[in-house]
Design an enzyme around this catalytic site. Structure first.
Site, mmCIF file in Angstrom:
data_model
loop_
_atom_site.group_PDB
_atom_site.id
_atom_site.type_symbol
_atom_site.label_atom_id
_atom_site.label_comp_id
_atom_site.label_asym_id
_atom_site.label_seq_id
_atom_site.Cartn_x
_atom_site.Cartn_y
_atom_site.Cartn_z
ATOM 1 N N TRP A 110 0.679 -1.325 0.054
ATOM 2 C CA TRP A 110 -0.182 -0.374 -0.102
ATOM 3 C C TRP A 110 1.026 1.333 0.370
ATOM 4 O O TRP A 110 0.452 2.342 -1.004
ATOM 5 C CB TRP A 110 -0.942 0.047 1.005
ATOM 6 C CG TRP A 110 -2.119 -0.802 0.719
ATOM 7 C CD1 TRP A 110 -2.629 -1.860 1.561
ATOM 8 C CD2 TRP A 110 -2.649 -0.755 -0.204
ATOM 9 N NE1 TRP A 110 -3.549 -2.274 1.278
ATOM 10 C CE2 TRP A 110 -3.885 -1.835 -0.207
ATOM 11 C CE3 TRP A 110 -2.988 -0.272 -1.355
ATOM 12 C CZ2 TRP A 110 -4.394 -2.180 -1.311
ATOM 13 C CZ3 TRP A 110 -4.407 0.163 -1.951
ATOM 14 C CH2 TRP A 110 -5.463 -1.204 -2.449
ATOM 15 N N ASP A 180 -1.796 6.976 5.949
ATOM 16 C CA ASP A 180 -2.987 6.089 5.393
ATOM 17 C C ASP A 180 -3.533 4.645 6.985
ATOM 18 O O ASP A 180 -2.289 3.788 6.341
ATOM 19 C CB ASP A 180 -2.347 5.035 4.338
ATOM 20 C CG ASP A 180 -3.403 4.186 3.460
ATOM 21 O OD1 ASP A 180 -4.311 3.995 4.391
ATOM 22 O OD2 ASP A 180 -3.175 3.691 2.856
ATOM 23 N N LYS A 204 -12.380 -1.855 6.371
ATOM 24 C CA LYS A 204 -12.094 -3.046 7.088
ATOM 25 C C LYS A 204 -12.497 -2.590 8.562
ATOM 26 O O LYS A 204 -12.504 -3.351 9.130
ATOM 27 C CB LYS A 204 -10.105 -2.165 6.761
ATOM 28 C CG LYS A 204 -9.787 -1.775 5.449
ATOM 29 C CD LYS A 204 -9.398 -2.630 4.328
ATOM 30 C CE LYS A 204 -9.222 -2.786 3.027
ATOM 31 N NZ LYS A 204 -8.254 -1.985 2.486
HETATM 32 C C1 LIG Z 1 -7.773 -1.583 1.244
HETATM 33 C C2 LIG Z 1 -6.272 -0.201 1.205
HETATM 34 C C3 LIG Z 1 -5.706 0.936 0.616
HETATM 35 C C4 LIG Z 1 -7.031 0.752 -0.555
HETATM 36 O O1 LIG Z 1 -8.299 1.109 0.039
HETATM 37 P P1 LIG Z 1 -9.731 1.694 -0.806
HETATM 38 O O2 LIG Z 1 -10.621 2.244 -0.475
HETATM 39 O O3 LIG Z 1 -10.401 0.929 -1.809
HETATM 40 O O4 LIG Z 1 -8.682 2.937 -1.938
HETATM 41 C C5 LIG Z 1 -4.850 1.546 0.408
HETATM 42 N N1 LIG Z 1 -4.708 1.996 1.591
HETATM 43 C C6 LIG Z 1 -4.896 0.438 3.079
HETATM 44 C C7 LIG Z 1 -3.494 0.317 3.909
HETATM 45 C C8 LIG Z 1 -5.755 -0.285 2.930
HETATM 46 O O5 LIG Z 1 -5.630 -1.930 3.756
#
Ligand SMILES: *Cc1c(COP(=O)(O)O)cnc(C)c1O
Length: 368
Positions: A110, A180, A204
């Site tokens: 990511w 993030d 998540k």
């Molecule tokens: C799932 C995830 C993403 C992607 O998220 P989207 O909502 O599909 O854009 C980005 N960073 C992390 C750490 C994730 O777990």
């Protein structure tokens, strides 16, 4: 796959990495009020976001989130769209200011995606890289090559696919720290004051897909690029209460129920204690013999996403098939890494992790 042999009480256990399980109580409430929300004789999806009821939901949910995370006064909370990937672009577009570069920590899948997108808008410099270790650990902070004229330092506290998590909040040496937190926000208490921007897709650990949380420090609100799309513009959205355009009302509503549920569970300290026990139990099983493996340096192991492999990889498809038969679903690892992965977010009860550990022990006894 054959018909499932269900768990004793007929339950199946969902270890999906995302979209991921929601608390049962949240789904029950959403079901109960699906057709008639707030005595409005309509579902929450069918009424104006500017109506009294939805405005109350918006205000209350922000307050609940502020209570849970103890968000300081000088931070704005935004409920946006576009997911975490949208924020990979929104961050540079909003807070680059007159800088030409930003520092990025590469801890896996990511962070690499964030770097690639950031590179479209500025010079995204990798200042610390876990690649040499196969992303099983990260270089000591003293070796990071931070730059004092970076617009910000970006990192990914929990790598959802690789299963590596930072055991500390990095020191960004005076530049805004951006995180993030898609797969870790709300899993434990957090010192929000250390961050310039925190963002997270909801699917998540926060709610369902469609809503993206952004927590941003006030002073970063007036640095946006003229090319920043209005819907991603932090200041514009902050001024409009996240309602410059129609917000993702259903996702916002589900998140609001999750916040109430978290409060009813005792808040983030209580969640952290449960999450710690769940992770310890699962890693304990994996480490007990050579049968299962997780190669992440123990200090850097994720408490949310636990990837593992079998020493005898030829047994993996059997493991997954038997797990599914026994009601343990979505344990297949991400296609980029293979193996298995158990995601054990807030909504996964402790007892489900213990049941999985028992299954793993049983499987080892039969095939080990
Ligand atoms: C799932 C995830 C993403 C992607 O998220 P989207 O909502 O599909 O854009 C980005 N960073 C992390 C750490 C994730 O777990």
């Amino acid at each position: 796959m054959n018909a499932l042999i269900l768990q004793p009480k007929g339950h199946v256990y969902n270890f999906s990495a995302g979209p991921a399980p929601l608390p049962r109580a949240v789904l029950e409430q959403a079901k109960d009020e699906l057709l008639n929300w707030n005595q409005l004789h309509a579902s929450v999806m069918e009424v104006s976001h500017r109506g009294k009821a939805f405005i109350r939901l918006a205000e209350e949910s922000e307050q609940d989130l502020r209570d849970l995370l103890v968000i300081p006064e000088n931070y704005r909370v935004l409920f946006l769209q576009g997911g975490a990937r949208g924020q990979f672009a929104a961050v540079p577009l909003n807070i680059k200011g007159d800088k030409t570069s930003a520092d990025y920590v590469n801890s896996g899948h990511w962070s690499q995606s964030a770097i690639k997108e950031g590179q479209r808008y500025l010079n995204a410099r990798v200042v610390a890289d876990g690649k040499a270790s196969g992303f099983t650990t990260m270089p000591d902070q003293r070796e990071w090559r931070l730059s004092s004229d970076a617009a910000y330092l970006h990192y990914t506290p929990n790598e959802t696919i690789g299963g590596l998590a930072f055991p500390f909040i990095p020191d960004s040496a005076g530049v805004p720290l951006v995180a993030d937190m898609s797969s870790t926000l709300l899993s434990e208490p957090l010192d929000v004051s250390r961050f310039g921007v925190i963002y997270a897709g909801a699917q998540k650990n926060i709610g369902c897909a469609g809503v993206t949380l952004v927590i941003v420090r006030d002073e970063l609100l007036d640095k946006s690029s003229p090319f920043c799309p209005a819907i991603l513009d932090y200041k514009l959205q902050a001024d409009k209460g996240s309602m410059y355009n129609t917000p993702p009302t259903f996702g916002w509503y589900i998140a609001s129920l999750v916040f109430k549920w978290l409060k009813s569970q005792g808040g983030l300290k209580a969640m952290a204690a449960v999450n710690k026990r769940k992770a310890q139990k699962l890693y304990g099983m994996i480490d007990k013999s050579g049968f299962y493996q997780n190669t992440i340096n123990t200090a850097w192991r994720s408490k949310m996403n636990v990837p593992f492999t079998l020493a005898d990889t030829s047994l993996e498809s059997r493991f997954l098939a038997e797990a599914e038969q026994a009601g343990f679903l979505y344990l297949k690892g991400h296609r980029a890494v293979g193996g298995m992965r158990a995601s054990i977010y807030n909504a996964i009860p402790e007892q489900q992790v213990y049941a999985l550990v028992n299954f793993m022990g049983e499987f080892e006894r039969r095939y080990g």
